[in-house]
Write an enzyme that holds these catalytic residues in place. Sequence first.
Site, mmCIF file in Angstrom:
data_model
loop_
_atom_site.group_PDB
_atom_site.id
_atom_site.type_symbol
_atom_site.label_atom_id
_atom_site.label_comp_id
_atom_site.label_asym_id
_atom_site.label_seq_id
_atom_site.Cartn_x
_atom_site.Cartn_y
_atom_site.Cartn_z
ATOM 1 N N LYS A 95 2.387 2.124 -0.934
ATOM 2 C CA LYS A 95 0.980 1.642 -0.874
ATOM 3 C C LYS A 95 0.309 2.143 0.638
ATOM 4 C CE LYS A 95 0.766 -2.422 -3.469
ATOM 5 N NZ LYS A 95 2.354 -2.615 -3.764
ATOM 6 N N GLU A 117 -8.337 -7.498 -2.111
ATOM 7 C CA GLU A 117 -8.011 -8.769 -2.672
ATOM 8 C C GLU A 117 -6.391 -8.576 -2.318
ATOM 9 O OE1 GLU A 117 -8.808 -6.553 -4.863
ATOM 10 O OE2 GLU A 117 -6.957 -6.475 -6.165
ATOM 11 N N SER A 383 10.114 2.732 -4.794
ATOM 12 C CA SER A 383 8.650 2.564 -4.539
ATOM 13 C C SER A 383 8.688 1.554 -3.163
ATOM 14 C CB SER A 383 7.599 1.920 -5.611
ATOM 15 O OG SER A 383 8.396 0.716 -6.145
HETATM 16 C C1 LIG Z 1 2.611 -3.191 -5.002
HETATM 17 C C2 LIG Z 1 3.873 -2.362 -5.306
HETATM 18 C C3 LIG Z 1 4.356 -1.962 -6.640
HETATM 19 C C4 LIG Z 1 3.286 -1.997 -7.835
HETATM 20 O O1 LIG Z 1 2.072 -1.298 -7.766
HETATM 21 P P1 LIG Z 1 1.870 0.094 -8.413
HETATM 22 O O2 LIG Z 1 0.583 0.452 -8.360
HETATM 23 O O3 LIG Z 1 2.446 -0.025 -9.887
HETATM 24 O O4 LIG Z 1 2.673 0.933 -7.965
HETATM 25 C C5 LIG Z 1 5.619 -1.305 -6.740
HETATM 26 N N1 LIG Z 1 6.496 -1.224 -5.740
HETATM 27 C C6 LIG Z 1 6.151 -1.743 -4.594
HETATM 28 C C7 LIG Z 1 7.279 -1.630 -3.780
HETATM 29 C C8 LIG Z 1 4.851 -2.290 -4.604
HETATM 30 O O5 LIG Z 1 4.812 -2.933 -3.161
#
Ligand SMILES: *Cc1c(COP(=O)(O)O)cnc(C)c1O
Length: 400
Positions: A95, A117, A383
């Site tokens: 993010k 938010e 992610s």
């Molecule tokens: C917020 C988040 C997601 C989901 O958000 P996307 O916009 O679909 O990428 C996925 N993995 C992590 C670690 C997150 O913090």
Amino acid sequence: MQQIINNNILPDEQGFFGAYGGQFIPDELKEEFKRIEQAFYEAKDDDNFNRELNYLLKNYTGRPSPVYYAKNLSEKYGNNIYLKREDLNHTGAHKINHCLGEVLLAKRMGKTKVIAETGAGQHGVALATAAALLGLECDIFMGEVDIEKEKPNVNRMKILNANVIPVKSGSRTLKEAVDEAFIYYMDNYKDTLYAIGSVVGPHPFPMMVEYFQSIVGREAREQFMEQTDTLPDSIIACVGGGSNSIGLFGAFLNDEDVEIYGVEPLGRGEKQGENAASMTYGKDGILHGFKCKLLQDEKGNTLNAYSVASGLDYPGVGPKHCYLNDIKRVKYVTADDTEAINAFYELSRLEGIIPALESSHAVAYAIKLSKTQKNKNILVNLSGRGDKDIDFVLNNYKKI
Ligand SMILES: *Cc1c(COP(=O)(O)O)cnc(C)c1O
């Protein structure tokens, strides 16, 4: 429109990807969104903007994040599984990539404040981080129920000097937080940017957030080729709003032989309100200013989404994903809570990497694929890291 995104699938002038996306907002805001779009086009071609963004991505966030060959996991499951390590970024997930971009853009537009938010607090923390770094005020709207549940992230935001604004209406969770942030934004857009946290919302946000996340795929493709002299057979990422996945997918969309999987959370099962698999179970609808596949009941009311991974429990999904589903370039599949928890433990114990519960869904699908195919090269987008999830997992899913 300029060719700004490496795979060249861009929205039309109205912000639609095929039938999805657009800009369903009050007329009053349309001019402001035009200004945001214009500022974005100028910024992405501006050497100073790019120099600053690239400097921060490298020296603040720690990019490029590595691609790591998960040897033990690979041996156990009979495929070569590689992980794109977005979990190693500053603040622990992907993010920060778009938050830095959005806050730099806000600053360039002369804004003094960013708002957003947050549900679980991950977007709130990443935005508060970027705002602290770049000297902007930051208000984070958060439901009272979520504030109670997500104490560590609330405390992080406070330390970072963000105002966490408790939302007391309705179910006191994410949906009401979006509503109140939007009401505030309508009155304050002159000095404020609403920094959307995924590839969702009205045009130009899906396109902008994708642009800022596209670095994930560009890096991963090059790193993978460097290590293996070939392209992966499959790439996999989890899909909430869809930002980490679209970031990875972009660089591979034109590689016809690469199979692409977006993994949605099946939660506790396929019953209404028990999952957050918008593409799989949703119908066309409009939410938060854009058209997408949306979880709805028979009367068209938006359903509450549920997943063990709170970062995935959004009832809609980014418009470009809906388009990629329509043209069948990406396969949207699911993993449920149990599969995600199992993958969480597998990766922790085989590789010493504790993944975020969101990312565990992508790992779970790599494991699932391994039941039907062997000796393939699979690239998974990890992610985020699982520090935020450890208490929850131990309290609810003991596995000793
Ligand atoms: C917020 C988040 C997601 C989901 O958000 P996307 O916009 O679909 O990428 C996925 N993995 C992590 C670690 C997150 O913090």
